[in-house]
Every structure is written in structure tokens, then in C-alpha cells.
Design a protein around this motif. Structure first.
Motif, PDB file in Angstrom:
ATOM      1  N   ASP A 152      20.645  22.733   9.372  1.00 27.97           N
ATOM      2  CA  ASP A 152      21.001  21.882   8.235  1.00 27.97           C
ATOM      3  C   ASP A 152      19.917  21.809   7.169  1.00 27.97           C
ATOM      4  O   ASP A 152      20.036  21.050   6.202  1.00 27.97           O
ATOM      5  N   ARG A 159      15.478   9.952   9.292  1.00 23.46           N
ATOM      6  CA  ARG A 159      16.837   9.599   8.874  1.00 23.46           C
ATOM      7  C   ARG A 159      16.994   9.725   7.358  1.00 23.46           C
ATOM      8  O   ARG A 159      18.020  10.201   6.869  1.00 23.46           O
ATOM      9  N   ASP A 213      17.403  13.407   6.612  1.00 21.13           N
ATOM     10  CA  ASP A 213      18.762  13.862   6.933  1.00 21.13           C
ATOM     11  C   ASP A 213      19.745  13.445   5.839  1.00 21.13           C
ATOM     12  O   ASP A 213      20.609  14.228   5.414  1.00 21.13           O
ATOM     13  N   THR A 214      19.617  12.201   5.386  1.00 20.21           N
ATOM     14  CA  THR A 214      20.517  11.690   4.343  1.00 20.21           C
ATOM     15  C   THR A 214      20.350  12.458   3.037  1.00 20.21           C
ATOM     16  O   THR A 214      21.331  12.834   2.377  1.00 20.21           O
ATOM     17  N   SER A 265      21.768  15.990   3.383  1.00 14.10           N
ATOM     18  CA  SER A 265      23.230  15.946   3.393  1.00 14.10           C
ATOM     19  C   SER A 265      23.772  15.783   1.984  1.00 14.10           C
ATOM     20  O   SER A 265      24.731  16.456   1.580  1.00 14.10           O
ATOM     21  N   ALA A 266      23.154  14.887   1.210  1.00 20.93           N
ATOM     22  CA  ALA A 266      23.579  14.676  -0.174  1.00 20.93           C
ATOM     23  C   ALA A 266      23.344  15.926  -1.010  1.00 20.93           C
ATOM     24  O   ALA A 266      24.158  16.285  -1.877  1.00 20.93           O
ATOM     25  N   ARG A 326      23.325  19.084   0.050  1.00 22.10           N
ATOM     26  CA  ARG A 326      24.304  20.112   0.412  1.00 22.10           C
ATOM     27  C   ARG A 326      25.697  19.777  -0.129  1.00 22.10           C
ATOM     28  O   ARG A 326      26.464  20.668  -0.481  1.00 22.10           O
ATOM     29  N   ALA A 327      26.012  18.479  -0.171  1.00 24.57           N
ATOM     30  CA  ALA A 327      27.346  18.063  -0.614  1.00 24.57           C
ATOM     31  C   ALA A 327      27.551  18.208  -2.107  1.00 24.57           C
ATOM     32  O   ALA A 327      28.678  18.335  -2.585  1.00 24.57           O
ATOM     33  N   SER A 361      17.938  15.643  16.494  1.00 24.92           N
ATOM     34  CA  SER A 361      18.114  14.593  15.497  1.00 24.92           C
ATOM     35  C   SER A 361      16.905  13.685  15.433  1.00 24.92           C
ATOM     36  O   SER A 361      16.007  13.745  16.282  1.00 24.92           O
TER      37      SER A 361
END
Length: 526
Positions: A213, A300, A303-304, A307-308, A310-311, A364
Motif C-alpha cells: 500500500d 495510523r 495509513d490514512t 489511503s487518501a 491513492r483514492a 498494520s
């Protein structure tokens, strides 16, 4: 300022690796404790450019004509580093550190020293009058409240120099090491370099995470000595503000720095001297649990953010500050590094310090400490003990009673080298690669090539013969049934205008000897 050994100790206790605790507690104190008992840290400060032995042979006719090479010439014409020290409860230590940082040996590196006073009792320039540091070089800021560790980054952001040097107030870092940090960061000016004691280097390695990721990061403290670009501190603060970090998170900024950078930090085995004194910030299990909570929270956040990222189809120009998002794969054979003590140079080796089947994690945020514990358990007591007892830094600490020892037998492709930070540059003198080693390491060196380079890419092999002579020094007890005399081995260099020097093993050796290097240096023969 922060006691950081407890978390790692607890992991070892859980693993029943109890004998390691003594070694861990020595992690930051061995240099000071093993000094002559008549010496104090002030004595060390008084002679930062102390001379180290160029030969350990007794009665040699040429010893008077030998000297260790330490290139301390300026790398540029002006200083470009701001040193930042936080004061809370160890003001005498801060005075001592300022005295060191403001000395003539760093005048072409350190442009300004900032003392950020988090203590409610105000301090003035008069407190530092005996250091001789001019008022125009020393800036004191009495904070209206305790800003904790975010103060480092605020002070760095406000600096006018290109780089900042950060350290805690319970640690002494010698000038030659700061010079080495500076020389190296000039080559890679976009990231930080962290000095860490062996148990923290191990912890940083075990907390490394690389996931599909886009996570490729780890954790490293900054208080043992860190050099970083000023822009990096500014970008880090900007990222925390973007995250709407809470006041507590801002205060504990150190716990977020390397993780949110999403770049596996460059860490070096340190040579520091613990000063102690005062009241540490992290005390007992409560403090350790607080550190753990913030480290997990940083993961964390990362990760957030990823994720944002990639989105959304975020372009390169609109990326968030500080955080790296490009894929980065760790080197399959990582390089361990340690700055020399008593000379400006950097030890580099690819000799494995951990088993080759140990892989970086794919897990994680909530699993990071569990994974560290599992790896420690799988390593076992002996491997952890060895890692802490024989770090690479002990091959360049100027002491013939400490050593770097490989945990595994030597193998083809192993190398150990020195970056002298600039070219030797003399054509009228003779230089030698020199090592103080055990008998079994002599066997390794006889199967090695001795090489030099200007760029660490193109290497020139020396055709001169390896010469080894027995010294009167005996190898450390407890490693062999009969300790042997150490041997001093040297090879004359053919190329004198080079910067990098190494010994690289060309074959596997049937007897399976281990590397054991007590000292490694370059010397000049006049």
C-alpha cells in the motif's frame, strides 16, 4: 532528555532475555564509564581534537613517523548549521554542550546555537558566559510554556541556515562526529541522519515496515543526535497542521517525525557519551506506554494519508509536504554505518548483523510492537547479546579493548570500509589501510582485496602486499579457549588522491572465520 531504553528492555524481559538488560543499560554510557577514572566529561571537552594511536606495535622503528589521518578541512567557506538544544532540568549539561558546539573546531559548521528553555525559570546569556560563546552566535528563547519536543522543529523552522542539528540535553556528541554528519548530509541534503545506540538501531530495524500500500518507513529517535534540512522541519510542522494534530500530538512530535516521512531513516551506530543528571521526561511504564501510543498513532496517520493519496488523483505538484509517496524498496544487503571517534570519517560495512532470513515487516500499525517482539523472540538471547556487545562503532572508537565482531562467518562479498569525507590529496606521502584484528580475521584479510575510490563506484585495487605483525595486546576473553595476541595489519595505498577505502572478501573460506576488528583506520607514513 528522554530515557528510551525501557521499552526495549520490557520486550527482552517478555522474551526472557534477562542478561541483555545490563548491556542495554550501558548502551549510552560505556564510553564515559570506561574512560580513565580521573577524567570527567569536561576533560574530554577540553581536548576534542585528541590524538589517537597510529600503531599498536611496541618498539617499532617507524611508529614515530606515523599518524592517523583525520581530514578536518572545511567543506565550504561558511557555516550552515543551527544547533538546537532543549533545556528542561539539566541546565549544567546544556552549558557544557554549548561550550562544545561553540568551540573553534566547529566554527565552519555551526552558525548559530539555539537554547530553547522549556523550564519556567528564565535563563540569560550570563548563564553561558563562561563558555566564551559570543552573544551573536548564541540565541536563548524562554518559552512561555513547556512546548516539549515540538520546540525542536519550531526553532529549526525559524533558523536561517540550511541545516539543523538536534540533540537532547543528557548526551555529549563529539565535534568530529558532528563534522561527519555535516559532510554526509551535504551529499544527501533532502533527508535526516540519526545517531542511535545499538539497542535503538536494532529496534529501528525491527520496526521497519514495507507494504504493497505504499508504506516504507520505520521509527528512529532524534535526541541522540540528528542532522536534518531546515526545510524538512518546516514541512513536518506543516504536515502536522494539515492533520489537525492535537496539542499532545504536537508536543510528542519526535514520535511522529520519521514515520510520517515514510522514508526508512538513515541511522548510524553512535559514539555518544551520556551526561545524565536532572529528571528524565519518560519515567516508568506510564511514559513508555505514552511513547507507544503516539508511535502507533503516527502509523495510523500514515495509513490514512496514503489511503487518501491513492483514492485521489493527486499530481506531483500538489502532494502533501514531508511525506514520501514514491515506492522505495529497502536494499537487500543494507549498509551499517558508524562515525569514527577521534577522527572525521565514517565506517561502512555490508557484513550482516542479523540473520539473512529476517525480513522487513508487512503489517498494520497495531501490530508494529507485536512484530518487534516476535522477531526478538525468534532471534534469541545469544543473537541480541551479540548485536549489543559488538556493534560496528567499536571498530572506530579509538580503543583497542572494544571490537566489532560479525555474528556469522565471513562470506564472499563482505566488505568493511571507511569514507574519509574528502580526498586524501597528498602525492608526497605514503598512506596505509590499517586494521587491528584477531588471528582468524587475518585469514580473512589474506583473501580480501584492498581497494580505494574517489566516488565509491569505481574502485582501484592495491597490488601491495598485506603485512601483519603481532602486538602485545590480547583479544577479549571468553570468545576462545585460549586468547591470542592481536595483530596489526596494513596495506600501502597506491592511489593517494582517493576518499573511500575498503577491504572486500573475494571467496568463502572453509574454516568459516568471523570478522573481528578492534580498530580500523587510515594512517600517514612520513
Amino acid at each position: 532528555m528522554v530515557r528510551r531504553t525501557i521499552v526495549f528492555r520490557c520486550l527482552l524481559v517478555t522474551c526472557a532475555v534477562l542478561p541483555c538488560i545490563y548491556l542495554l543499560s550501558r548502551g549510552r554510557t560505556h564510553v564515559l564509564n570506561d574512560l580513565d577514572q580521573s577524567q570527567t566529561p569536561q576533560d574530554v571537552l577540553a581536548s576534542p581534537n585528541r590524538l589517537l594511536a597510529a600503531s599498536f606495535l611496541v618498539g617499532t622503528n617507524r611508529s614515530s613517523n606515523l599518524q592517523r589521518v583525520s581530514l578536518v578541512s572545511a567543506f565550504q567557506s561558511y557555516p550552515d548549521v543551527t544547533a538546537v538544544i532543549l533545556n528542561w532540568s539539566r541546565l549544567p549539561n546544556v552549558v557544557q554542550i554549548v561550550s562544545l558546539l561553540c568551540g573553534p573546531w566547529l566554527e565552519d559548521v555551526i552558525a548559530e546555537i539555539v537554547v530553547w528553555n522549556n523550564n519556567p525559570r528564565e535563563i540569560t546569556y550570563q548563564t553561558f558566559a563562561k563558555t566564551g560563546c559570543p552573544s551573536e552566535k548564541l540565541r536563548i528563547y524562554n518559552s512561555p510554556h513547556n512546548a516539549y519536543f515540538q520546540a525542536r522543529y519550531i526553532a529549526c523552522e525559524q533558523a536561517t541556515t540550511r541545516f539543523c542539528f538536534l540533540q537532547d540535553d543528557d548526551y555529549l556528541i563529539m565535534p568530529e562526529i558532528i563534522r561527519t554528519l555535516h559532510a554526509r548530509v551535504l551529499r544527501t541534503p533532502d533527508h535526516s541522519i540519526h545517531l542511535l545506540p545499538p539497542h535503538e538501531v536494532l529496534s529501528s530495524q525491527l520496526r521497519t515496515a514495507v507494504t504493497p500500500d505504499g508504506v516504507h518507513t520505520s521509527f528512529a529517535w532524534l535526541g541522540h543526535g540528528t542532522i536534518l534540512p531546515r526545510a524538512g522541519a518546516a514541512d513536518f510542522l506543516a504536515l502536522l497542521h494539515h492533520l489537525n494534530a492535537s496539542e499532545d500530538e504536537m508536543k510528542m512530535a519526535d514520535n511522529y517525525f520519521t514515520i510520517l516521512n515514510n522514508r526508512i531513516p538513515e541511522v548510524w551506530f553512535d559514539q555518544g557519551i551520556e551526561l545524565g543528571g536532572g529528571q528524565p521526561f519518560t519515567v516508568g511504564m506510564e511514559g513508555d506506554e505514552r511513547n507507544k501510543i503516539h508511535i502507533i498513532n503516527a502509523w495510523r496517520y500514515l495509513d490514512t494519508l496514503l489511503s487518501a493519496f491513492r483514492a485521489s488523483d493527486i499530481s506531483h505538484k500538489s502532494r502533501l509536504p514531508f511525506m514520501e509517496v514514491d515506492t522505495a524498496i529497502p536494499a537487500s544487503h543494507p549498509i551499517s554505518q558508524a562515525p569514527c571517534l577521534g577522527a572525521s570519517c565514517l565506517l561502512q560495512t555490508n557484513i550482516p548483523l542479523l540473520p539473512s532470513n529476517l525480513k522487513v515487516g508487512n503489517y498494520s500499525a497495531d501490530d508494529i510492537f507485536v512484530q518487534e517482539l516476535r522477531i526478538i523472540q525468534s532471534l534469541g538471547q545469544g543473537a541480541v547479546n551479540h548485536y549489543l556487545r559488538f556493534p560496528p562503532s567499536q571498530a572506530v572508537d579509538g580503543r583497542p579493548d572494544t571490537a566489532f565482531r560479525s555474528p556469522l562467518p565471513a562470506r564472499r562479498g563482505d566488505f568493511v570500509g571507511l569514507d574519509m569525507l574528502s580526498r586524501l590529496g597528498s602525492t608526497n606521502s605514503t598512506f596505509e589501510i590499517t586494521l587491528l584484528v584477531t588471528k582468524e580475521t587475518v585469514d580473512i584479510l589474506h583473501h580480501a582485496l584492498f581497494e580505494s575510490s574517489t566516488d565509491a563506484v569505481n574502485w582501484v585495487v592495491s597490488t601491495r602486499a598485506l603485512v601483519c605483525e603481532k602486538t602485545e595486546l590480547t583479544e577479549l576473553h571468553g570468545l576462545t579457549s585460549t586468547p591470542h595476541k592481536l595483530q596489526e595489519c596494513s596495506v600501502q595505498l597506491q592511489e593517494t588522491d582517493h576518499r573511500f577505502f575498503r577491504a572486500s572478501l573475494q571467496v568463502d573460506i572453509p574454516s568459516s572465520p568471523h570478522w573481528m576488528i578492534y580498530e580500523f583506520w587510515i594512517r600517514l607514513f612520513t
